[in-house]
Design an enzyme around this catalytic site. Structure first.
Site, short mmCIF file in Angstrom:
data_model
loop_
_atom_site.label_atom_id
_atom_site.label_comp_id
_atom_site.label_asym_id
_atom_site.label_seq_id
_atom_site.Cartn_x
_atom_site.Cartn_y
_atom_site.Cartn_z
N HIS A 44 4.60 -10.52 2.40
CA HIS A 44 4.89 -9.89 3.41
C HIS A 44 5.55 -10.91 4.70
O HIS A 44 4.88 -11.62 5.16
CB HIS A 44 3.75 -9.10 4.13
CG HIS A 44 4.14 -8.29 5.28
ND1 HIS A 44 3.22 -8.37 6.47
CD2 HIS A 44 4.91 -7.43 5.69
CE1 HIS A 44 3.61 -7.57 7.29
NE2 HIS A 44 4.98 -7.14 6.86
N GLU A 94 2.36 -13.34 4.65
CA GLU A 94 0.88 -12.76 4.12
C GLU A 94 1.33 -12.35 2.49
O GLU A 94 2.26 -11.74 2.12
CB GLU A 94 0.64 -11.53 4.60
CG GLU A 94 0.37 -11.71 6.11
CD GLU A 94 0.06 -10.45 7.04
OE1 GLU A 94 -0.78 -10.38 7.59
OE2 GLU A 94 0.51 -9.38 6.79
N ASN A 145 -0.96 -6.99 11.29
CA ASN A 145 -0.77 -5.62 11.90
C ASN A 145 -1.92 -4.71 12.03
O ASN A 145 -2.09 -3.83 12.58
CB ASN A 145 0.40 -4.83 10.94
CG ASN A 145 1.80 -4.96 11.35
OD1 ASN A 145 2.10 -5.62 12.36
ND2 ASN A 145 2.48 -5.10 10.26
N1 LIG Z 1 11.94 -4.81 10.14
C1 LIG Z 1 10.49 -5.39 10.46
O1 LIG Z 1 10.10 -5.87 11.22
C2 LIG Z 1 9.96 -5.45 8.84
C3 LIG Z 1 8.98 -6.54 8.96
C4 LIG Z 1 8.19 -6.65 7.78
C5 LIG Z 1 8.45 -5.92 6.75
N2 LIG Z 1 9.30 -5.09 6.90
C6 LIG Z 1 9.38 -4.14 5.60
O2 LIG Z 1 10.72 -4.47 4.89
C7 LIG Z 1 11.23 -3.34 4.39
C8 LIG Z 1 12.61 -3.42 4.97
O3 LIG Z 1 12.73 -3.21 6.18
P1 LIG Z 1 14.08 -3.37 7.10
O4 LIG Z 1 13.68 -3.38 8.38
O5 LIG Z 1 14.83 -4.66 6.28
O6 LIG Z 1 14.77 -2.11 6.85
P2 LIG Z 1 16.43 -1.98 7.10
O7 LIG Z 1 16.54 -0.38 7.05
O8 LIG Z 1 17.07 -3.00 7.95
O9 LIG Z 1 16.85 -2.40 5.58
C9 LIG Z 1 16.44 -1.68 4.17
C10 LIG Z 1 17.80 -1.60 3.29
O10 LIG Z 1 17.30 -1.07 2.09
C11 LIG Z 1 18.49 -0.54 1.73
N3 LIG Z 1 18.01 0.44 0.61
C12 LIG Z 1 17.30 1.81 0.72
N4 LIG Z 1 16.64 2.22 -0.36
C13 LIG Z 1 17.37 1.54 -1.48
C14 LIG Z 1 17.05 1.20 -2.75
N5 LIG Z 1 16.48 2.28 -3.47
N6 LIG Z 1 17.57 0.26 -3.43
C15 LIG Z 1 18.35 -0.54 -2.98
N7 LIG Z 1 18.31 -0.48 -1.49
C16 LIG Z 1 17.95 0.35 -0.77
C17 LIG Z 1 19.00 0.39 2.87
O11 LIG Z 1 20.58 0.53 2.42
C18 LIG Z 1 18.95 -0.58 3.87
O12 LIG Z 1 20.19 -1.64 3.69
C19 LIG Z 1 10.25 -2.41 4.53
O13 LIG Z 1 9.21 -2.14 3.25
C20 LIG Z 1 9.75 -2.63 5.86
O14 LIG Z 1 8.43 -1.75 5.85
C21 LIG Z 1 9.95 -4.72 7.92
#
Ligand SMILES: NC(=O)c1ccc[n+]([C@@H]2O[C@H](COP(=O)([O-])OP(=O)(O)OC[C@H]3O[C@@H](n4cnc5c(N)ncnc54)[C@H](O)[C@@H]3O)[C@@H](O)[C@H]2O)c1
Length: 398
Positions: A146, A158, A196
């Site tokens: 993470h 993490e 978190n």
């Molecule tokens: N944004 C944050 O602050 C943060 C921090 C830590 C962890 N996360 C986690 O990271 C992950 C992504 O978050 P993010 O903020 O980058 O989201 P985001 O919406 O910016 O990006 C997600 C991407 O995944 C793609 N996608 C969706 N379904 C898919 C699939 N089946 N196969 C391939 N690509 C697919 C989408 O098109 C999009 O480009 C989530 O699990 C989120 O909980 C986010």
């Protein structure tokens, strides 16, 4: 594994996936980056190129090294045709939509193409790693890795083993993250992991203080910054993170803890989400970000400010102590997490020692008696440490 320069696959090229791809490529790995939306991969490559250009301008990286980093990132091709381009990866990290069914389906598809030695990692913030691994034939290779946003900047990572994760997978993930010059901490597969979970009262208790009319947002922010020493006040920070995101994290932690009142979300924040006032990105949250909008002045009352900080801090220290008690992570990793994952000025356990465990306990007992709310119940470990005069940083013994 760390020294072998395995090929790293990243699925999901959004905010997190593009940052993780850049980190892995900067560490010398070939990276395969894919997304259901091909345009997202192109956008990610453009944003990585821009970020590398900035590093070159600032003298952090040489031009040829930056070019080589970008050249190591290749697009996976249309994922609708399958995941064959990930076949040679030693590690695949997914950063797709935060949806259990989507992540399980993705790992099942990946398992059919990667080798048995390939580690499958999830960047999930709120889902259980065990639930994601549950759909895999070889659950021992599935682990949470993470990152924090932005992944290129934030040092903390993490590492989250599920009950099914093999010790070899955990060790390999930790070594690799260390080789990427990040700071790994190991945590149990529990809601919110370390950061978190422990950070919840920073927002939640501040919102309660606001709702009770004790002080307005500007005054609470002023107190937490100027007296508490936090880099940003809670309302500024929630406006920055986005209320949609912050409220979703709080709600998911609350539900995942079977509605423990300690994590109860706030109706005030809920209404901001209802109204679409997500904060900076929408031009308004607790504050108005329109051009020329005046920032409300805090009431700079030292006694009021101290009372606000004392209350929020007592809740934060209690949360950190309870995480130690419940073996969420070691005391050292909990301290590292809050200073390197959310930039707290001090580790909460050391801070609790400075205040004194007995004093933190007294504050919580006073709040619990006053409000009659289980939200303020002190951790049993805080009681024991106060009784025995032991440091909050001491390891727990069975
Ligand atoms: N944004 C944050 O602050 C943060 C921090 C830590 C962890 N996360 C986690 O990271 C992950 C992504 O978050 P993010 O903020 O980058 O989201 P985001 O919406 O910016 O990006 C997600 C991407 O995944 C793609 N996608 C969706 N379904 C898919 C699939 N089946 N196969 C391939 N690509 C697919 C989408 O098109 C999009 O480009 C989530 O699990 C989120 O909980 C986010």
């Amino acid at each position: 594994m760390a020294g072998d320069r395995i090929t790293v696959g990243v699925v999901g090229a959004g905010a997190m996936g593009s940052g993780i791809a850049q980190v892995a490529a900067s560490a010398g790995h070939h990276v395969v980056l894919g997304d259901v939306n091909a345009a997202a991969v192109e956008k990610a490559r453009a944003s990585i190129a821009k970020s590398l250009d900035r590093d070159v301008e600032k003298g952090r990286v040489a031009r040829d090294a930056a070019d080589a980093t970008l050249a190591r990132i290749t697009a996976a091709g249309a994922l609708s045709d399958g995941y064959a381009s990930y076949a040679g990866c030693g590690l695949v990290i997914e950063a797709v939509l935060e949806d259990l069914a989507v992540k399980r389906a993705l790992f099942a598809a990946l398992e059919s193409v990667v080798s048995d030695a390939c580690i499958l990692a999830t960047n999930t913030s709120s889902l259980s790693v065990a639930a994601i691994a549950g759909g895999c034939a070889r659950a021992g290779r599935v682990v949470g890795i993470h990152f924090f946003n932005p992944a290129t900047v934030m040092p903390l990572v993490e590492i989250v083993p599920a009950i099914t994760t093999s010790p070899d997978t955990v060790a390999a993930a930790r070594d690799l993250i260390q080789a990427w010059r990040k700071v790994p901490v190991v945590t149990t597969d529990t809601p919110g992991f370390i950061v978190n979970r422990i950070a919840r009262p920073f927002y939640g208790e501040s919102l309660r203080i606001l709702e009770e009319g004790i002080a307005d947002a500007a005054t609470i922010d002023w107190a937490m910054r100027e007296i508490g020493g936090f880099r940003m006040g809670p309302f500024e920070l929630m406006d920055f993170i986005g209320h949609d995101v912050n409220f979703a994290v709080t709600s998911s932690v609350f539900e995942a803890f079977f509605f423990d009142p300690r994590y109860r979300p706030s109706l005030t924040q809920r209404r901001l989400v209802d109204a679409g006032l997500y904060g900076r990105k929408r031009g308004r949250g607790f504050y108005d970000y329109a051009d020329g909008a005046a920032k409300p002045a805090p009431v700079e009352d030292a006694a009021l400010g101290r009372a606000i900080v004392d209350r929020v801090l007592a809740m934060l220290v209690n949360e950190a102590v309870d995480a130690v008690y419940l073996r969420v992570a070691s005391p050292a990793d909990i301290e590292t997490s809050m200073t390197k994952g959310v930039n707290y000025p001090k580790g909460l356990l050391a801070w609790g020692d400075e205040i004194g465990a007995a004093e933190v306990l007294r504050r919580l007992e006073a709040l619990q008696a006053d409000y009659g709310d289980d939200r303020y119940r002190p951790s049993v470990l805080l009681r024991r440490r106060a009784r025995d005069g032991q440091s909050l940083l001491s390891p727990v013994t069975p």
